[in-house]
Design a protein around this motif. Structure first.
Motif, short mmCIF file in Angstrom:
data_model
loop_
_atom_site.label_atom_id
_atom_site.label_comp_id
_atom_site.label_asym_id
_atom_site.label_seq_id
_atom_site.Cartn_x
_atom_site.Cartn_y
_atom_site.Cartn_z
N PRO A 66 16.40 26.87 4.04
CA PRO A 66 16.89 27.75 2.97
C PRO A 66 17.04 27.03 1.62
O PRO A 66 17.06 27.68 0.59
N ASN A 67 17.08 25.70 1.64
CA ASN A 67 17.16 24.93 0.41
C ASN A 67 15.73 24.55 0.00
O ASN A 67 15.10 23.71 0.64
N PRO A 68 15.20 25.15 -1.06
CA PRO A 68 13.80 24.88 -1.45
C PRO A 68 13.48 23.40 -1.66
O PRO A 68 12.36 22.97 -1.40
N SER A 69 14.47 22.61 -2.09
CA SER A 69 14.19 21.19 -2.34
C SER A 69 13.99 20.40 -1.05
O SER A 69 13.51 19.27 -1.09
N LEU A 70 14.32 20.99 0.12
CA LEU A 70 14.15 20.29 1.40
C LEU A 70 12.91 20.76 2.17
O LEU A 70 12.61 20.23 3.23
N ARG A 71 12.17 21.69 1.64
CA ARG A 71 11.04 22.25 2.37
C ARG A 71 9.85 21.31 2.50
O ARG A 71 8.97 21.55 3.31
N GLN A 72 9.82 20.24 1.74
CA GLN A 72 8.71 19.29 1.83
C GLN A 72 9.07 18.05 2.66
O GLN A 72 8.25 17.14 2.79
N ARG A 73 10.27 18.01 3.23
CA ARG A 73 10.64 16.84 4.03
C ARG A 73 10.03 16.93 5.43
O ARG A 73 9.82 18.02 5.98
#
Length: 139
Positions: A66-73
């Motif tokens: 749900p946190n867009p900044s974590l979607r690439q981890r």
């Protein structure tokens, strides 16, 4: 007499499951492996290996977060079990993150009384729950 015997046997079970019994790698239905570890007074579980045929996040990234900044981890190595406490032979009071949906649930983890290499992970959403079986990964 029967009640006394039952209480005695129940106390032996609780005493036989120590916090350290949970530490290690556990293979969940589907093939994923979670490594449970202790940090301070709490237990955590990180993704050690993904399933051979994952149902989502096929690129290995946390796409549904749900946190867009974590979607690439990368999913490997992220904690999905968080802040669990050991009490009465079980781990509870924490959460489990489902990377397939991006949702977080309350969770309880316990070890089978007859087989310390078998544990159950139960995720709760209100009064509804789903239980997963996990087996200890031997070295």
């Amino acid at each position: 007499m029967r009640l006394t015997l039952f209480l005695f046997l129940a106390s032996i079970y609780v005493l036989s499951i120590k916090p350290e019994t949970y530490i290690g790698k556990w293979r969940i239905e589907g093939g994923s492996i979670i490594e449970i570890y202790k940090n301070g007074d709490h237990f955590y579980g990180k993704i050690n290996k993904r399933a051979e045929q994952p149902i989502s996040n096929l690129n290995g990234l946390d796409n549904k977060n749900p946190n867009p900044s974590l979607r690439q981890r990368q999913l490997l190595g992220i904690d999905i079990l968080n802040n669990l406490s050991f009490e009465d032979g079980e781990l509870s009071g924490g959460t489990i993150y489902n990377a397939d949906s991006g949702k977080t649930y309350t969770v309880k983890v316990w070890i089978d009384s007859d087989n310390i290499d078998l544990c159950f992970i139960r995720a709760y959403k209100g009064i509804l729950f789903k239980t997963f079986e996990a087996t200890r990964v031997k070295k």
